[in-house]
Design an enzyme around this catalytic site. Structure first.
Site, mmCIF file in Angstrom:
data_model
loop_
_atom_site.group_PDB
_atom_site.id
_atom_site.type_symbol
_atom_site.label_atom_id
_atom_site.label_comp_id
_atom_site.label_asym_id
_atom_site.label_seq_id
_atom_site.Cartn_x
_atom_site.Cartn_y
_atom_site.Cartn_z
ATOM 1 N N CYS A 2 0.828 -1.210 0.000
ATOM 2 C CA CYS A 2 0.000 0.000 0.000
ATOM 3 C C CYS A 2 0.855 1.249 0.000
ATOM 4 O O CYS A 2 1.963 1.263 0.535
ATOM 5 C CB CYS A 2 -0.869 -0.001 1.241
ATOM 6 S SG CYS A 2 -1.784 -1.522 1.451
ATOM 7 N N ARG A 27 2.328 0.841 -6.247
ATOM 8 C CA ARG A 27 2.534 -0.027 -5.088
ATOM 9 C C ARG A 27 1.283 -0.805 -4.698
ATOM 10 O O ARG A 27 1.334 -1.725 -3.883
ATOM 11 C CB ARG A 27 2.959 0.809 -3.883
ATOM 12 C CG ARG A 27 4.356 1.301 -4.006
ATOM 13 C CD ARG A 27 4.683 2.219 -2.880
ATOM 14 N NE ARG A 27 6.107 2.258 -2.728
ATOM 15 C CZ ARG A 27 6.761 1.687 -1.743
ATOM 16 N NH1 ARG A 27 6.117 1.066 -0.796
ATOM 17 N NH2 ARG A 27 8.060 1.753 -1.696
ATOM 18 N N TRP A 74 -3.329 -2.394 -1.480
ATOM 19 C CA TRP A 74 -3.116 -3.734 -2.017
ATOM 20 C C TRP A 74 -3.691 -4.652 -0.954
ATOM 21 O O TRP A 74 -3.153 -4.743 0.148
ATOM 22 C CB TRP A 74 -1.629 -4.004 -2.229
ATOM 23 C CG TRP A 74 -1.366 -5.301 -2.933
ATOM 24 C CD1 TRP A 74 -1.424 -5.530 -4.270
ATOM 25 C CD2 TRP A 74 -0.991 -6.547 -2.328
ATOM 26 N NE1 TRP A 74 -1.126 -6.839 -4.541
ATOM 27 C CE2 TRP A 74 -0.854 -7.494 -3.364
ATOM 28 C CE3 TRP A 74 -0.776 -6.967 -1.018
ATOM 29 C CZ2 TRP A 74 -0.504 -8.820 -3.137
ATOM 30 C CZ3 TRP A 74 -0.425 -8.286 -0.785
ATOM 31 C CH2 TRP A 74 -0.293 -9.200 -1.845
ATOM 32 N N ASN A 98 -0.317 0.319 6.283
ATOM 33 C CA ASN A 98 0.372 -0.559 5.341
ATOM 34 C C ASN A 98 0.972 -1.695 6.151
ATOM 35 O O ASN A 98 1.758 -1.437 7.064
ATOM 36 C CB ASN A 98 1.481 0.208 4.615
ATOM 37 C CG ASN A 98 2.314 -0.706 3.739
ATOM 38 O OD1 ASN A 98 1.834 -1.746 3.281
ATOM 39 N ND2 ASN A 98 3.571 -0.336 3.513
ATOM 40 N N GLY A 99 0.599 -2.923 5.858
ATOM 41 C CA GLY A 99 1.163 -4.055 6.595
ATOM 42 C C GLY A 99 0.072 -5.014 7.000
ATOM 43 O O GLY A 99 -1.031 -4.988 6.464
ATOM 44 N N GLU A 476 13.218 -16.105 -15.399
ATOM 45 C CA GLU A 476 12.860 -14.685 -15.416
ATOM 46 C C GLU A 476 11.955 -14.360 -16.623
ATOM 47 O O GLU A 476 10.991 -13.604 -16.496
ATOM 48 C CB GLU A 476 14.137 -13.836 -15.421
ATOM 49 C CG GLU A 476 13.958 -12.338 -15.571
ATOM 50 C CD GLU A 476 13.088 -11.665 -14.501
ATOM 51 O OE1 GLU A 476 12.749 -12.311 -13.496
ATOM 52 O OE2 GLU A 476 12.723 -10.497 -14.708
ATOM 53 N N LYS A 480 8.221 -12.793 -16.210
ATOM 54 C CA LYS A 480 7.826 -11.537 -16.840
ATOM 55 C C LYS A 480 6.557 -11.743 -17.651
ATOM 56 O O LYS A 480 5.640 -10.958 -17.578
ATOM 57 C CB LYS A 480 8.980 -11.053 -17.740
ATOM 58 C CG LYS A 480 9.247 -9.607 -17.781
ATOM 59 C CD LYS A 480 9.937 -8.965 -16.609
ATOM 60 C CE LYS A 480 9.557 -9.402 -15.265
ATOM 61 N NZ LYS A 480 10.400 -8.994 -14.184
ATOM 62 N N GLU A 483 3.435 -12.405 -15.391
ATOM 63 C CA GLU A 483 2.931 -11.304 -14.572
ATOM 64 C C GLU A 483 2.306 -10.175 -15.394
ATOM 65 O O GLU A 483 1.368 -9.550 -14.940
ATOM 66 C CB GLU A 483 3.973 -10.786 -13.570
ATOM 67 C CG GLU A 483 5.128 -9.988 -14.105
ATOM 68 C CD GLU A 483 6.064 -9.494 -12.989
ATOM 69 O OE1 GLU A 483 7.257 -9.382 -13.254
ATOM 70 O OE2 GLU A 483 5.590 -9.225 -11.882
ATOM 71 N N HIS A 499 12.050 -34.815 -18.365
ATOM 72 C CA HIS A 499 11.749 -35.510 -17.107
ATOM 73 C C HIS A 499 10.338 -35.209 -16.616
ATOM 74 O O HIS A 499 10.040 -35.375 -15.442
ATOM 75 C CB HIS A 499 12.787 -35.132 -16.037
ATOM 76 C CG HIS A 499 14.157 -35.592 -16.404
ATOM 77 N ND1 HIS A 499 14.553 -36.898 -16.293
ATOM 78 C CD2 HIS A 499 15.212 -34.920 -16.927
ATOM 79 C CE1 HIS A 499 15.801 -37.021 -16.720
ATOM 80 N NE2 HIS A 499 16.224 -35.825 -17.115
ATOM 81 N N LYS A 598 4.183 -3.228 -6.298
ATOM 82 C CA LYS A 598 5.604 -3.083 -6.602
ATOM 83 C C LYS A 598 6.496 -3.580 -5.469
ATOM 84 O O LYS A 598 7.494 -4.222 -5.693
ATOM 85 C CB LYS A 598 5.898 -1.605 -6.906
ATOM 86 C CG LYS A 598 7.334 -1.314 -7.320
ATOM 87 C CD LYS A 598 7.670 -1.963 -8.643
ATOM 88 C CE LYS A 598 9.116 -1.781 -9.037
ATOM 89 N NZ LYS A 598 9.494 -2.692 -10.121
HETATM 90 O O1 M6R Z 1 11.861 -4.926 -4.357
HETATM 91 P P1 M6R Z 1 12.374 -6.328 -4.542
HETATM 92 O O2 M6R Z 1 13.424 -6.441 -5.564
HETATM 93 O O3 M6R Z 1 12.779 -6.942 -3.229
HETATM 94 O O4 M6R Z 1 11.107 -7.141 -5.050
HETATM 95 C C1 M6R Z 1 11.177 -8.521 -5.209
HETATM 96 C C2 M6R Z 1 9.994 -9.048 -6.011
HETATM 97 O O5 M6R Z 1 8.793 -8.743 -5.366
HETATM 98 C C3 M6R Z 1 9.958 -8.459 -7.424
HETATM 99 O O6 M6R Z 1 11.133 -8.729 -8.122
HETATM 100 C C4 M6R Z 1 8.774 -9.052 -8.222
HETATM 101 O O7 M6R Z 1 8.967 -10.400 -8.434
HETATM 102 C C5 M6R Z 1 8.571 -8.300 -9.531
HETATM 103 N N1 M6R Z 1 7.182 -8.023 -9.732
HETATM 104 C C6 M6R Z 1 9.026 -9.055 -10.711
HETATM 105 O O8 M6R Z 1 8.853 -8.361 -11.893
#
Ligand code: M6R
Length: 603
Positions: A2, A27, A74, A98-99, A476, A480, A483, A499, A598
Site C-alpha cells: 500500500c 505499489r 493492495w 500498510n502491513g 525470469e 515476466k 505477470e 523428465h 511493486k
Molecule cells: O523490491 P524487490 O526487488 O525486493 O522485489 C522482489 C519481487 O517482489 C519483485 O522482483 C517481483 O517479483 C517483480 N514483480 C518481478 O517483476
C-alpha cells in the site's frame, strides 16, 4: 504494497496527497481513499479500483483542507471493496495502514465482545478501534497510539489524524515510513516512500521502529517530534536530504513505464560501470579485493531471486567460492546453517521486501555480515546492511522489474570481479561496453520480436528453457510473461524438459528456448525433442546459426560474441520485449498488472 501519504500545512492537502498517491499507485491499486479534516470534522472519500475513480470523486466535490491522509491499497485482509478501502475513521480519528496485524482476528473478537463496532473486514480497522478505546480511557493521543501499537503484532506502518488537531501522527514496525518537512513553506508530510515527497519535502526523516512521530504546523514554524513508546523524547531517527529528482516520474514519449525502463538499460549500464570502475563506487568494490569467505548466502524474492541465481554462478565460476541462493520466504523458516565466516547477500530493488528483510535480520542475529545489492538508498535493507552495493537504477515504476534485474546482475558481476582481480582489466570494461551497445541495438529495432509476439500471443502456454547461466533467464522470462500478460508460463532447465514437462507439449504450447553458444549441440537436441511433439519453437540464439534457425518456427538472432559473462543480461532484454509485446496484444495493464504490487512489504 500500500501507498501512504499525509499532509499538514497552509496549502490544500488534497493536492499533495493526490500527487503523492499518483506516484505511489504502482505499489497497490485495489482501491484508494483520502480523509480530510474539514470544519473540525473528518471527511472520508474512498473508492474501489484505481486512483482514477477517487480522483473523479474529488473533482466533483473539490474539497479543501489543511490536513489529510491518503492511501492506495493492495488488499491483504478483506475483499477489494469501497468499505475495505482506507482511510478507516470514526468520530475521533482516521487511520491509514500498510502491513498486516497478525493478531487482528483475536483482537477483533475481544473488541466485538466489549461492544465495539466495525465497518470493514480489514485488520487495519482493529488498530483504529483499539486507538479509540484507549483514548476514551486516557484522553491522551500519544499514550493511546503507544498502547494500541503495543497491543498489535506483525509488521505495519500507520498514519493517524484526529478531529481535535491538525497534527499528523505516525508509527511503524518493519514497514517503510518517512516523514518530511519544508521549513520555507511550513508544510509537513508523511509517506511510505520518499518518492512521493520529491519536490515537496527537501528534508526526510527516517524513524526507527516503534518511534511515534508527530508533525505539526503553526503560523511561525513546522515541527516534527519523535517519542518512544514510553512517551519520552526519542532520537532514534535519521535525517537526510531528499536527493531524488522528478524526471523519473514521467513516461516521456513511451507508452508504458515498463517500455521506458527497458530502453533505459543501456545507458544505466554505462553509468553503473563508470560509477564502480572510475568514480566513487570504486572504493567500496576495492574493499572486496581478495575477500575470503567460506560461502555466500544469497536471498531475495521474484526477479531479484533470479538475479541471485546468475550472481551465484559468478561467485562459483570466477571466485570458486561456494554460494547458495534461496527464496527469502523459504530461507527464513528453514533454520539455515549459517557459519560466522560466511556472508549474507540480500538482493532487492525496493529494499523493503518483508521476507528479504527478515532474512537479513536472521543473518545479523546469527552474527554473519549482511551485504546488500539494492536500488533504494535509505531503504530498510540499505540502512541495516554492513555493506551496500547500490545499483543506481533510478526509480523503477513498472511493477514488472526490468532495469533493476539488469543492474543487480551487473553489480554482482562487478563484486565478483573485484574479489578476484583488479577492476582495471580492460577486458572487463570492454565487455560491459559491448553489453550496453548490444542492448541499445536490440532496443533500436524490435520489429522482429513484435512480429513473433503477434504469431504466438494466443497460444495456450509457454515453456521457457535454458541451460547453465541461461536457466535463471528462462525463469525470469517466464515470470515476466506471466505477470504482465496473464498467461501460463514456466521456466525449466533445458535438460529437465524430458523428465516431465514435455508431456505438456503439443501444437498449442510454445517453447521459448534460449540457446547460447555454450552447450549448443545439447540444446539443439532438446529443440528436436519438442519439434517432434509438434510444439511451436521460438529460439533466442546466436546469429548466423542456420542449423538452429531451420529447426525453429521463429528465431531471434543475437550476437553473443565478446559477452562471455554478461550474455544472460542481453538475452533477458530480448525476453523483456517479447513479454511486453505479448502483453500489449493481450491488452493487459502492463505497468500495473492485476493482483500485484511493486514492493511486497507483507510476509
Ligand atoms: O523490491 P524487490 O526487488 O525486493 O522485489 C522482489 C519481487 O517482489 C519483485 O522482483 C517481483 O517479483 C517483480 N514483480 C518481478 O517483476
Amino acid at each position: 504494497m500500500c501507498g501512504i501519504v499525509g499532509y499538514t500545512g497552509p496549502g490544500n492537502s488534497v493536492h499533495s496527497i493526490i500527487e503523492g498517491l499518483s506516484r505511489l499507485e504502482y505499489r497497490g491499486y485495489d482501491s484508494a481513499g483520502i480523509c480530510l479534516k474539514i470544519d473540525n470534522e473528518l471527511q472520508i472519500l474512498k473508492k474501489e479500483g484505481k486512483l482514477e475513480n477517487l480522483k473523479k470523486l474529488i473533482n466533483e466535490q473539490k474539497p479543501f483542507s489543511h490536513t489529510g491522509i491518503g492511501h492506495t491499497r493492495w488488499a491483504t485482509h478483506g475483499a477489494v471493496t469501497t468499505d475495505n478501502a482506507h482511510p478507516h475513521g470514526n468520530e475521533l480519528f482516521a487511520v491509514v495502514h500498510n502491513g498486516i496485524i497478525e493478531n487482528a482476528g483475536a483482537l477483533k473478537k475481544e473488541l466485538l465482545a466489549e461492544g465495539f463496532l466495525f465497518k470493514s473486514q480489514t485488520d487495519s480497522e482493529v488498530f483504529l478501534v483499539l486507538l479509540t478505546k484507549f483514548f476514551k480511557q486516557s484522553n491522551n493521543v500519544l499514550q493511546s497510539i503507544s498502547k494500541a501499537f503495543s497491543t498489535i503484532t506483525g509488521n505495519s506502518a500507520f498514519v493517524i489524524i484526529e478531529k481535535a488537531s491538525d497534527k499528523l501522527y505516525c508509527i511503524k514496525r518493519s514497514a517503510p515510513l518517512v516523514v518530511g518537512d519544508n521549513k520555507e513553506t511550513r508544510e509537513a508530510f508523511v509517506s511510505s516512500d520518499p518518492f512521493a515527497l520529491i519536490g515537496f519535502a527537501p528534508c526526510i526523516y527516517f524513524p526507527q521502529d516503534s518511534v511515534i512521530c508527530v508533525s505539526s504546523v503553526s503560523d511561525a514554524e513546522v515541527s516534527v517530534n519523535f517519542y518512544e513508546l514510553d512517551l519520552k523524547p526519542s532520537t532514534r531517527y535519521k535525517l537526510q536530504s531528499n536527493a531524488m529528482t522528478m524526471d523519473t516520474t514521467t513516461k516521456g514519449s513511451y507508452e508504458h513505464f515498463m517500455l521506458k525502463e527497458i530502453h533505459e538499460q543501456a545507458s544505466l549500464i554505462d553509468h553503473l560501470a563508470a560509477y564502480y570502475i572510475k568514480n566513487e563506487g570504486r572504493k567500496i568494490l576495492d574493499e572486496l579485493k581478495n575477500l575470503k569467505t567460506a560461502g555466500w548466502h544469497l536471498t531475495a524474492c521474484g526477479t531479484a531471486w533470479h538475479a541471485g541465481l546468475v550472481i551465484k554462478n559468478y561467485f562459483e565460476q570466477i571466485n570458486r567460492q561456494p554460494a547458495s541462493v534461496d527464496i527469502a520466504s523459504e530461507f527464513r523458516y528453514k533454520n539455515p546453517i549459517l557459519n560466522k565466516d560466511e556472508i549474507g547477500l540480500f538482493i532487492s530493488q525496493s529494499g523493503e521486501t518483508a521476507d528479504t528483510l527478515a532474512c537479513q535480520e536472521l543473518c545479523k542475529e546469527r552474527g554473519i555480515p549482511a551485504f546488500s545489492i539494492v536500488n533504494v538508498e535509505g531503504s530498510t535493507l540499505f540502512r541495516n546492511s554492513d555493506k551496500n552495493f547500490l545499483i543506481h537504477a533510478g526509480v523503477e515504476i513498472g511493477v514488472a522489474s526490468t532495469k533493476a534485474f539488469t543492474l543487480q546482475v551487473l553489480t554482482g558481476f562487478l563484486m565478483s570481479r573485484s574479489i578476484q582481480a583488479t577492476l582495471d582489466d580492460s577486458n572487463l570494461f570492454t565487455e560491459i561496453q559491448l553489453l550496453s551497445a548490444r542492448i541499445a541495438e536490440l532496443c533500436s529495432d524490435t520489429k522482429l520480436i513484435k512480429e513473433i509476439a503477434q504469431k504466438i500471443y494466443n497460444k495456450k502456454g509457454f515453456i521457457f528453457t535454458g541451460r547453465g547461466k541461461y536457466f535463471p533467464i528462462a525463469l525470469e522470462g517466464a515470470l515476466k510473461l506471466k505477470e504482465i500478460a496473464y498467461v501460463h508460463a514456466e521456466g525449466y532447465a533445458a535438460g529437465e524438459l524430458k523428465h516431465g514437462p514435455i508431456a505438456l507439449i503439443d501444437e498449442h504450447i510454445v517453447n521459448i528456448a534460449i540457446v547460447g553458444p555454450e552447450l549448443l549441440e545439447k540444446t539443439v537436441s532438446n529443440i528436436e525433442e519438442v519439434k517432434a511433439r509438434r510444439g511451436r519453437m521460438v529460439v533466442v540464439g546466436p546469429q548466423n546459426s542456420p542449423e538452429i534457425e531451420q529447426l525453429s518456427d521463429h528465431y531471434i538472432p543475437l550476437n553473443f560474441e565478446g559477452l562471455p559473462n554478461l550474455s544472460p543480461i542481453y538475452v533477458n532484454v530480448a525476453l523483456q520485449f517479447l513479454a511486453y509485446h505479448i502483453a500489449k496484444l493481450k491488452g493487459t495493464d502492463i505497468d500495473k498488472p492485476r493482483n500485484l504490487a511493486k514492493s511486497v512489504t507483507v510476509e
